[in-house]
Write a protein that holds these residues in place. Structure first.
Motif, PDB file in Angstrom:
ATOM      1  N   ASP A 334     -19.235  24.689 -57.837  1.00 27.70           N
ATOM      2  CA  ASP A 334     -19.335  23.796 -58.985  1.00 27.70           C
ATOM      3  C   ASP A 334     -19.994  22.495 -58.562  1.00 27.70           C
ATOM      4  OD1 ASP A 334     -17.392  22.481 -57.560  1.00 27.70           O
ATOM      5  OD2 ASP A 334     -15.749  23.027 -58.914  1.00 27.70           O
ATOM      6  N   LEU A 335     -20.057  21.547 -59.493  1.00 31.28           N
ATOM      7  CA  LEU A 335     -20.732  20.282 -59.202  1.00 31.28           C
ATOM      8  C   LEU A 335     -19.987  19.440 -58.179  1.00 31.28           C
ATOM      9  CD1 LEU A 335     -21.856  19.306 -62.828  1.00 31.28           C
ATOM     10  CD2 LEU A 335     -23.226  20.333 -61.013  1.00 31.28           C
ATOM     11  N   GLN A 336     -18.710  19.710 -57.942  1.00 29.30           N
ATOM     12  CA  GLN A 336     -17.949  18.982 -56.920  1.00 29.30           C
ATOM     13  C   GLN A 336     -17.991  19.667 -55.565  1.00 29.30           C
ATOM     14  OE1 GLN A 336     -16.642  19.486 -60.089  1.00 29.30           O
ATOM     15  NE2 GLN A 336     -17.338  17.404 -60.600  1.00 29.30           N
ATOM     16  N   GLY A 337     -18.633  20.821 -55.479  1.00 30.48           N
ATOM     17  CA  GLY A 337     -18.764  21.512 -54.207  1.00 30.48           C
ATOM     18  C   GLY A 337     -17.723  22.572 -53.961  1.00 30.48           C
ATOM     19  N   ARG A 338     -16.802  22.800 -54.898  1.00 28.87           N
ATOM     20  CA  ARG A 338     -15.773  23.821 -54.715  1.00 28.87           C
ATOM     21  C   ARG A 338     -16.364  25.208 -54.959  1.00 28.87           C
ATOM     22  NH1 ARG A 338     -12.816  19.827 -57.473  1.00 28.87           N
ATOM     23  NH2 ARG A 338     -13.378  20.865 -59.438  1.00 28.87           N
ATOM     24  N   ILE A 339     -15.940  26.157 -54.151  1.00 28.58           N
ATOM     25  CA  ILE A 339     -16.408  27.535 -54.287  1.00 28.58           C
ATOM     26  C   ILE A 339     -15.741  28.161 -55.504  1.00 28.58           C
ATOM     27  CG2 ILE A 339     -16.490  29.814 -53.218  1.00 28.58           C
ATOM     28  CD1 ILE A 339     -16.558  28.484 -50.513  1.00 28.58           C
ATOM     29  N   THR A 340     -16.555  28.712 -56.383  1.00 28.30           N
ATOM     30  CA  THR A 340     -16.025  29.368 -57.591  1.00 28.30           C
ATOM     31  C   THR A 340     -16.232  30.877 -57.565  1.00 28.30           C
ATOM     32  OG1 THR A 340     -18.148  28.984 -58.721  1.00 28.30           O
ATOM     33  CG2 THR A 340     -16.431  27.310 -58.979  1.00 28.30           C
ATOM     34  N   TYR A 341     -17.086  31.366 -56.691  1.00 30.18           N
ATOM     35  CA  TYR A 341     -17.330  32.816 -56.656  1.00 30.18           C
ATOM     36  C   TYR A 341     -17.978  33.168 -55.335  1.00 30.18           C
ATOM     37  CZ  TYR A 341     -19.812  37.208 -57.308  1.00 30.18           C
ATOM     38  OH  TYR A 341     -20.310  38.463 -57.139  1.00 30.18           O
ATOM     39  N   VAL A 342     -17.582  34.289 -54.753  1.00 30.23           N
ATOM     40  CA  VAL A 342     -18.232  34.896 -53.596  1.00 30.23           C
ATOM     41  C   VAL A 342     -18.241  36.403 -53.810  1.00 30.23           C
ATOM     42  CG1 VAL A 342     -17.746  33.086 -51.890  1.00 30.23           C
ATOM     43  CG2 VAL A 342     -16.029  34.847 -52.362  1.00 30.23           C
ATOM     44  N   ASN A 343     -19.292  37.073 -53.351  1.00 31.28           N
ATOM     45  CA  ASN A 343     -19.372  38.525 -53.495  1.00 31.28           C
ATOM     46  C   ASN A 343     -18.853  39.194 -52.225  1.00 31.28           C
ATOM     47  OD1 ASN A 343     -21.497  37.923 -51.807  1.00 31.28           O
ATOM     48  ND2 ASN A 343     -22.823  39.521 -52.625  1.00 31.28           N
ATOM     49  N   PRO A 344     -18.631  40.508 -52.278  1.00 34.90           N
ATOM     50  CA  PRO A 344     -18.096  41.192 -51.088  1.00 34.90           C
ATOM     51  C   PRO A 344     -18.979  41.051 -49.855  1.00 34.90           C
ATOM     52  CG  PRO A 344     -17.843  42.573 -53.039  1.00 34.90           C
ATOM     53  CD  PRO A 344     -18.663  41.400 -53.447  1.00 34.90           C
ATOM     54  N   ALA A 345     -20.306  41.006 -50.041  1.00 31.31           N
ATOM     55  CA  ALA A 345     -21.181  40.880 -48.878  1.00 31.31           C
ATOM     56  C   ALA A 345     -20.940  39.556 -48.155  1.00 31.31           C
ATOM     57  CB  ALA A 345     -22.646  40.993 -49.322  1.00 31.31           C
ATOM     58  N   PHE A 346     -20.719  38.476 -48.901  1.00 29.38           N
ATOM     59  CA  PHE A 346     -20.446  37.185 -48.268  1.00 29.38           C
ATOM     60  C   PHE A 346     -19.117  37.223 -47.526  1.00 29.38           C
ATOM     61  CE2 PHE A 346     -18.946  32.825 -48.142  1.00 29.38           C
ATOM     62  CZ  PHE A 346     -20.071  32.130 -47.736  1.00 29.38           C
ATOM     63  N   CYS A 347     -18.114  37.842 -48.153  1.00 32.05           N
ATOM     64  CA  CYS A 347     -16.817  37.948 -47.483  1.00 32.05           C
ATOM     65  C   CYS A 347     -16.914  38.758 -46.204  1.00 32.05           C
ATOM     66  CB  CYS A 347     -15.794  38.567 -48.430  1.00 32.05           C
ATOM     67  SG  CYS A 347     -15.464  37.589 -49.916  1.00 32.05           S
ATOM     68  N   GLN A 348     -17.674  39.865 -46.252  1.00 26.59           N
ATOM     69  CA  GLN A 348     -17.835  40.677 -45.055  1.00 26.59           C
ATOM     70  C   GLN A 348     -18.624  39.924 -43.990  1.00 26.59           C
ATOM     71  OE1 GLN A 348     -19.756  44.377 -45.864  1.00 26.59           O
ATOM     72  NE2 GLN A 348     -19.441  45.201 -43.802  1.00 26.59           N
ATOM     73  N   MET A 349     -19.528  39.059 -44.439  1.00 27.30           N
ATOM     74  CA  MET A 349     -20.372  38.319 -43.508  1.00 27.30           C
ATOM     75  C   MET A 349     -19.554  37.305 -42.703  1.00 27.30           C
ATOM     76  SD  MET A 349     -23.780  36.146 -44.484  1.00 27.30           S
ATOM     77  CE  MET A 349     -24.377  37.528 -45.471  1.00 27.30           C
ATOM     78  N   VAL A 350     -18.671  36.568 -43.391  1.00 22.93           N
ATOM     79  CA  VAL A 350     -17.922  35.517 -42.707  1.00 22.93           C
ATOM     80  C   VAL A 350     -16.543  35.978 -42.246  1.00 22.93           C
ATOM     81  CG1 VAL A 350     -19.136  33.729 -43.981  1.00 22.93           C
ATOM     82  CG2 VAL A 350     -17.006  34.641 -44.903  1.00 22.93           C
ATOM     83  N   GLU A 353     -11.402  36.733 -46.840  1.00 15.97           N
ATOM     84  CA  GLU A 353     -11.216  37.341 -48.145  1.00 15.97           C
ATOM     85  C   GLU A 353     -11.649  36.366 -49.238  1.00 15.97           C
ATOM     86  OE1 GLU A 353     -10.421  40.388 -48.761  1.00 15.97           O
ATOM     87  OE2 GLU A 353     -10.026  40.935 -46.665  1.00 15.97           O
ATOM     88  N   ALA A 354     -11.952  36.930 -50.428  1.00 14.51           N
ATOM     89  CA  ALA A 354     -12.419  36.084 -51.526  1.00 14.51           C
ATOM     90  C   ALA A 354     -11.333  35.120 -51.980  1.00 14.51           C
ATOM     91  CB  ALA A 354     -12.873  36.964 -52.699  1.00 14.51           C
ATOM     92  N   GLU A 355     -10.068  35.569 -51.980  1.00 12.44           N
ATOM     93  CA  GLU A 355      -8.980  34.687 -52.409  1.00 12.44           C
ATOM     94  C   GLU A 355      -8.835  33.482 -51.496  1.00 12.44           C
ATOM     95  OE1 GLU A 355      -8.830  37.861 -51.986  1.00 12.44           O
ATOM     96  OE2 GLU A 355      -8.506  38.689 -53.992  1.00 12.44           O
ATOM     97  N   ALA A 356      -9.175  33.644 -50.212  1.00 16.67           N
ATOM     98  CA  ALA A 356      -9.055  32.530 -49.273  1.00 16.67           C
ATOM     99  C   ALA A 356     -10.214  31.549 -49.382  1.00 16.67           C
ATOM    100  CB  ALA A 356      -8.963  33.073 -47.840  1.00 16.67           C
ATOM    101  N   LEU A 357     -11.320  31.974 -49.988  1.00 12.32           N
ATOM    102  CA  LEU A 357     -12.498  31.110 -50.065  1.00 12.32           C
ATOM    103  C   LEU A 357     -12.621  30.407 -51.406  1.00 12.32           C
ATOM    104  CD1 LEU A 357     -15.163  33.397 -48.320  1.00 12.32           C
ATOM    105  CD2 LEU A 357     -13.972  31.425 -47.352  1.00 12.32           C
ATOM    106  N   ILE A 358     -12.238  31.061 -52.509  1.00 13.19           N
ATOM    107  CA  ILE A 358     -12.401  30.479 -53.840  1.00 13.19           C
ATOM    108  C   ILE A 358     -11.493  29.251 -53.971  1.00 13.19           C
ATOM    109  CG2 ILE A 358     -12.027  30.871 -56.309  1.00 13.19           C
ATOM    110  CD1 ILE A 358     -12.867  33.729 -55.892  1.00 13.19           C
ATOM    111  N   GLY A 359     -12.085  28.166 -54.427  1.00  8.35           N
ATOM    112  CA  GLY A 359     -11.375  26.895 -54.569  1.00  8.35           C
ATOM    113  C   GLY A 359     -11.500  25.989 -53.374  1.00  8.35           C
ATOM    114  N   GLN A 360     -12.069  26.484 -52.259  1.00  5.23           N
ATOM    115  CA  GLN A 360     -12.221  25.670 -51.055  1.00  5.23           C
ATOM    116  C   GLN A 360     -13.354  24.669 -51.244  1.00  5.23           C
ATOM    117  OE1 GLN A 360     -10.487  25.575 -48.212  1.00  5.23           O
ATOM    118  NE2 GLN A 360      -9.046  27.220 -48.762  1.00  5.23           N
ATOM    119  N   ASN A 361     -13.183  23.500 -50.608  1.00  2.00           N
ATOM    120  CA  ASN A 361     -14.215  22.469 -50.590  1.00  2.00           C
ATOM    121  C   ASN A 361     -14.437  22.056 -49.143  1.00  2.00           C
ATOM    122  OD1 ASN A 361     -16.075  20.537 -51.351  1.00  2.00           O
ATOM    123  ND2 ASN A 361     -14.826  19.746 -53.021  1.00  2.00           N
ATOM    124  N   ALA A 362     -15.425  21.207 -48.931  1.00  2.00           N
ATOM    125  CA  ALA A 362     -15.755  20.799 -47.562  1.00  2.00           C
ATOM    126  C   ALA A 362     -14.528  20.157 -46.886  1.00  2.00           C
ATOM    127  CB  ALA A 362     -16.922  19.823 -47.589  1.00  2.00           C
TER     128      ALA A 362
END
Length: 693
Positions: A334-350, A353-362
């Motif tokens: 979003d405009l504040q930098g919080r993660i709102t969506y990640v696909n399975p390829a991104f989760c597999q890359m890093v 899990e998606a639940e651990a990444l969504i809502g995270q900010n710097a």
């Protein structure tokens, strides 16, 4: 009843339909059962509406039929009244004295006033004709057939008139006419009495056609078709409007006459009622159309909603399948930098899990700790909108196990349906494999360059060994000739001049060998050779001494033919001379056979296209040898292929390469009757200069 009941019935049906539709929307999902109920409801509504329209149409038809029956009754009444008035007119005719002088004019006057009368007769009690008058308005009715032949119907009518003591009508009968047609007629007999005693009869012959036309046609014939018919439906006479359409409204009335009964038929001019025969039917039809339209629109709307839901479900399923199959990581912020969506390829890359990444900010959990400050500054610049959209940049991410890997990030603004930016969508590509392939590619290129340098050295050595054979052989020949001259004790003074000439030739060939080395060196390195404008005659003059030297040895006659006013050619002089010299020597060696009697070598230079100065200059070398066999011709220009025991197989291959570098093509063809001709073309100096500029 129909007019008053229809709106109430329609309103009741509308309320019932609304209740049923509301219940169906609440109770049933859209499926096969709901579709069946909708189909049954629509069928029922259509049946009711069709019944209402049919009843309204039948009501209109009954109104038209009732009106037609009233018209028919009025027509019968008018016909009876008209016939009664005619009887009264006949009675006035009988009231005078029966004298031909006075009866004839009065009868003619009555005939003029009544067009439906064909003939008026005065007969006595013995049935003898005393006087008669035919209608002056048409041809005599009994012109074709004698009156006496058709007196039976009139006689019977008069007998009935005597019994009734009043007018009597006969049955209808067919009366042929002189024009080949005929008419249906009827007789009226009116008894004549004087002082209460029957003294004779007045007989009037009626035309049924004219009776309809004159008595009813003007009043009822404008809207209807009138006819006298028999009980079986046979028409005796027709009058009034006649339409070609199907007539559905018919009324029949009996015309009771003294002594006879006629059947009057009236056909309505109007056909079956139209779609809107009256206000009632129009109202019912309009309401039906409106109701059906509403139902159709509701059905279409339900189908559109169902289709939209299915399309949305398909789109979501397609998007899910596409996201699961992607190897590129997708990340939305979003405009504040919080993660709102990640696909399975991104989760597999890093590795998170998606639940651990969504809502995270710097700082993000996949940022290396040593680069957190740099990445926060970069994210601040991106969130501020100072970075160019869709501009990729390389970065380093960290997996959950701590391993680092390079990535390429491409971000673009995330635009909502209202056209407002709600964040950023980024594509993250793992470029670890790409970096490994690049390293392997660089190592392979280094190895290939080393191999190419070795191959170039070998090619240069082969070229030098082949091209230096010719000038070195010439140097050896001139040196041996000089030694032989110097050893002769009886040498004349001019011998020194020959030795000096041979030494100059040796120096020229040594210089030529140096030029060959430089040209071959440039050729191997594929660099642009030093080209210049050279006259074709100068090229032939340069190789003439060497060609003539070998020609004398092999007993070959050499002919050089150069067309006048040829343009200069743009070429590398040394390399083209080597091509001509090589082709000439090959031609002379092809004729070094005991079976070859005519040993003639022709070197010819001419325009490639006569009449076009800048088309190029064509060189040809023709020998009269045995020719080239087909199996040899297929691989003649292959490197290291030769038919000579001492040859290296590089001459023709290098000649073709040199010619192709000059923009030409080396070809060969059989020469008739014997021999072979080699041809190639060099560009003219003027055209080449223009093209180069």
């Amino acid at each position: 009843m129909t007019t008053l009941g229809t709106p109430r019935l329609m309103a009741a049906w509308q309320r019932q339909l609304n209740r049923i539709s509301a219940q169906l929307d609440k109770a049933l999902p859209w499926g096969s059962g709901r579709r069946s109920l909708w189909a049954a409801l629509i069928s029922l509504v259509l049946a009711v509406l069709a019944t209402l329209v049919w009843l309204a149409g039948r009501y209109e038809a009954s109104q038209v039929q009732a009106e037609l029956e009233r018209d028919t009754a009025d027509a019968v009444s008018d016909l009876r009244s008209s016939l009664s008035r005619q009887v009264q007119a006949l009675q006035a005719l009988q009231s005078g004295h029966f004298a031909s002088a006075t009866w004839q004019p009065e009868a003619l006057a009555l005939l003029r006033d009544n067009r439906d009368w064909l003939r008026v007769e005065w007969r006595d009690k013995t049935w003898q004709l005393q006087a008669f008058a035919d209608s002056p308005l048409r041809a005599p009715a009994f012109e074709r057939i004698s009156r006496n032949e058709v007196l039976n119907e009139a006689s019977q009518a008069c007998q009935r008139a005597r019994r009734l003591n009043g007018p009597a009508y006969s049955s209808t009968y067919f009366l042929p006419q002189s024009d080949g047609l005929g008419i249906e007629v009827m007789e009226l007999c009116l008894p004549v009495t004087q002082n209460g005693e029957w003294v004779g009869s007045t007989v009037v012959t009626y035309s049924l056609q004219e009776l309809l036309t004159e008595r009813l046609g003007r009043t009822f014939g404008r809207k209807n078709e009138l006819s006298f018919v028999e009980p079986d439906g046979t028409r005796l006479a027709i009058a009034g409007a006649q339409r070609r359409e199907r007539r559905v409204f018919t009324s029949q009335q009996l015309v009771d006459l003294p002594g006879n009964t006629l059947l009057l038929r009236m056909d309505g001019r109007r056909g079956e009622p139209d779609l809107f025969p009256n206000v009632l039917t129009a109202l019912v039809t309009g309401m039906s159309i409106a109701l059906i339209t509403v139902m159709v629109l509701l059905t279409k709307d339900a189908r559109r909603r169902l289709k939209a839901e299915r399309d949305l479900a398909d789109a979501l399923a397609f998007r899910k399948a596409m996201e699961d199959s992607l190897v590129t990581g997708l990340r939305a912020r979003d405009l504040q930098g919080r993660i709102t969506y990640v696909n399975p390829a991104f989760c597999q890359m890093v590795g998170w899990e998606a639940e651990a990444l969504i809502g995270q900010n710097a700082p993000m959990p996949y940022w290396p700790p040593e680069m957190v400050d740099e990445y926060q500054q970069r994210q601040a610049i991106r969130m501020a909108g100072n970075a160019s959209p869709r501009e990729g940049f390389e970065s380093v991410f960290m997996r959950q196990d701590g391993t680092r890997f390079p990535v390429l990030i491409i971000e673009a603004p995330l635009i909502s349906v209202q056209g407002e930016q709600t964040g950023w969508m980024g594509a993250v590509i793992d470029i670890s494999e790409q970096r490994r392939i690049e390293e392997l590619s660089r190592a392979s290129q280094d190895r290939l360059q080393a191999t190419a340098r070795l191959a170039t050295v070998g090619e240069m050595a082969s070229l030098l060994s082949h091209e230096l054979n010719q000038p070195l052989a010439a140097i050896a020949s001139y040196a041996n000739g000089s030694l032989n001259l110097l050893k002769d004790p009886q040498a004349e003074p001019q011998t020194l001049d020959d030795v000096h000439m041979a030494l100059r030739r040796i120096a020229e060939q040594a210089e030529r060998a140096g030029r060959v080395i430089n040209s071959v060196h440039d050729f191997v390195r594929r660099r642009d050779q030093a080209r210049e404008a050279v006259q074709p005659q100068a090229l032939l003059d340069a190789i003439a001494p060497l060609v003539n030297l070998q020609a004398r040895k092999l007993q070959v006659r050499v002919h050089m033919r150069v067309d006048a006013r040829l343009p200069a050619v743009w070429c590398d002089r040394t390399m083209v001379e080597q091509v001509l010299l090589n082709l000439a020597r090959n031609g002379m060696q092809a004729m070094d056979s005991p079976h070859c009697r005519d040993r003639v070598l022709v070197l010819q230079v001419q325009l490639a296209a006569p009449g076009q100065e800048h088309a190029g200059v064509a060189f040809s070398v023709t020998d009269l040898g045995a020719g080239i066999a087909p199996d040899v011709a297929a691989q003649l220009f292959n490197p290291f292929f030769t038919t000579k025991p001492e040859g290296m197989g590089l001459g023709l291959s290098l000649c073709r390469t040199v010619v192709e570098q000059h923009g030409g093509q080396l070809e060969f063809a059989p020469h008739k009757p014997v021999g072979t001709v080699f041809r190639f073309t060099l560009p003219a100096a003027g055209s080449q200069t223009t093209h180069t500029a």
